[in-house]
Design a protein around this motif. Sequence first.
Motif, PDB file in Angstrom:
ATOM      1  N   PRO A   1       0.760  -1.169  -0.115  1.00 50.72           N
ATOM      2  CA  PRO A   1      -0.098  -0.123   0.232  1.00 50.72           C
ATOM      3  C   PRO A   1       0.702   1.397  -0.025  1.00 50.72           C
ATOM      4  O   PRO A   1       1.952   1.149   0.358  1.00 50.72           O
ATOM      5  CB  PRO A   1      -0.772  -0.261   1.365  1.00 50.72           C
ATOM      6  N   HIS A   2       0.264   2.405  -0.702  1.00 54.95           N
ATOM      7  CA  HIS A   2       1.166   3.586  -0.374  1.00 54.95           C
ATOM      8  C   HIS A   2       0.862   4.369   1.026  1.00 54.95           C
ATOM      9  O   HIS A   2       1.873   4.978   1.490  1.00 54.95           O
ATOM     10  CB  HIS A   2       0.469   4.656  -1.427  1.00 54.95           C
ATOM     11  N   PHE A   3      -0.137   4.071   1.729  1.00 60.14           N
ATOM     12  CA  PHE A   3      -0.405   4.418   2.981  1.00 60.14           C
ATOM     13  C   PHE A   3      -0.565   3.371   4.114  1.00 60.14           C
ATOM     14  O   PHE A   3      -1.037   2.251   3.941  1.00 60.14           O
ATOM     15  CB  PHE A   3      -1.574   5.278   2.930  1.00 60.14           C
ATOM     16  N   LYS A   4      -0.164   3.951   5.273  1.00 61.87           N
ATOM     17  CA  LYS A   4      -0.307   3.034   6.602  1.00 61.87           C
ATOM     18  C   LYS A   4      -1.613   2.952   7.080  1.00 61.87           C
ATOM     19  O   LYS A   4      -2.529   3.734   6.931  1.00 61.87           O
ATOM     20  CB  LYS A   4       0.561   3.670   7.630  1.00 61.87           C
ATOM     21  N   LEU A   5      -1.915   1.623   7.421  1.00 57.77           N
ATOM     22  CA  LEU A   5      -3.462   1.428   7.934  1.00 57.77           C
ATOM     23  C   LEU A   5      -3.987   2.340   9.299  1.00 57.77           C
ATOM     24  O   LEU A   5      -4.748   2.886   9.309  1.00 57.77           O
ATOM     25  CB  LEU A   5      -3.397   0.080   8.430  1.00 57.77           C
TER      26      LEU A   5
END
Length: 420
Positions: free
Chosen positions: A274-278
């Motif tokens: 993913p590009h972003f953190k959960l």
Amino acid sequence: MTLDIGTNWAGNLAYGAQRIVAPASIAEVQVVLADATQVRAVGSRHSFNTIADTTGVLLATSRLDSAPVIDEAARTVTVGAGMRYGELGAELQCAGWALSNLASLPHISVAGAIATGTHGSGNRVPSLAAAVAGLELVTASGDCVTLRRGDADFDAAVVSLGALGIVTRVTLDIEPTFEVSQHVYEKLALDRVLENVDAVTSLGYSVSMFTTWRDADMLDQVWVKRRADADAPAPADVLGAQPATVARHPLPGISAEFCTVQLGVPGAWIDRLPHFKLDFTPSNGDELQTEYLVPRARIAEALDVMRDMAPRVAPLLQVNEIRTVPADDLWLSPAYGHDVVGLHFTWLPAQAEVEKLLAELEERLLPLGARPHWGKLAVADSAALHAAYPKLAEFRAVAERYDPNGVFRNAFVNRVFGDS
């Protein structure tokens, strides 16, 4: 369990349902369907159009999140339809397993993502929907139906637009866990890309290009995600684009604090694909999204269209992501029948202006074979969608067989089918 009806992720749509419920089991889903004449499922609400809207009952899948069951022999995991990919990924990683691909955001629900044909990136890495090995759904009559890859209706039922029933569990292909490292390169000349798209998209396991089109001759960033066990070392440059020396956000001037780790530091697939953190909640209400999936063979033509339209696009655009998806056999998948390149647009929250621009974009991109993403903003009518998705008429026949009374129909599905 009853919830507030509320809005979608971006806040550009207030749902028109009479009520919203959140069943936690197949039996509770069946109770809802027994009393309702119009029902639509809603997941993480990361859609930008009316695909999940209804004037009847909105059925939230958030409590249909049964714990993952791993079948190591079959290399599959079965999970509740409402579970988010980031949560599933964390559990798989702890057990030594992985999904082959993830979308930019790990926040989206499994069933919602596959129903709309959502994807990740990679020349050889299938979309999220293509990883589905089986699914369980409850039809309007209350019957529980299980479909597996190879069954007669399977290829129609995976990317279903929510028109066949309420998906309660999904079985996904898995593989042993792997590590990924991520490098960002800056300032890639568009002409160099047009000369050889493959030279860029084959640099890693997953490759994304980002641009604002403010400079119509230059792409701003290239994100290269490399598998430690499969890919060549990161190049010193990408056709002249130089490696970033600090972490970058896809949008210019935004802190990379909530982006996944870059600068070549290896980490588990769940923490890099993913590009972003959960644990970061992306902005709500600050964006609209559109995506067109163009046949890979025509991507140079599509990028020429974008360069020509850059003066019109740039003022409304936050960022445009460009990435590849291989072909699959799912009827309503944007990658049905051939490899595609996704042109994903994150717009400013100016819907009237964006939709006016989309009409111009579609006039030029759809003749190239572009297919609109089912969960994003688009203005294409039924005739254009039937031309873009050659199995759409056959899908409608399947939908009418599973749901003869139209319980799962809504204005969006009617428009797609051509009934409104």
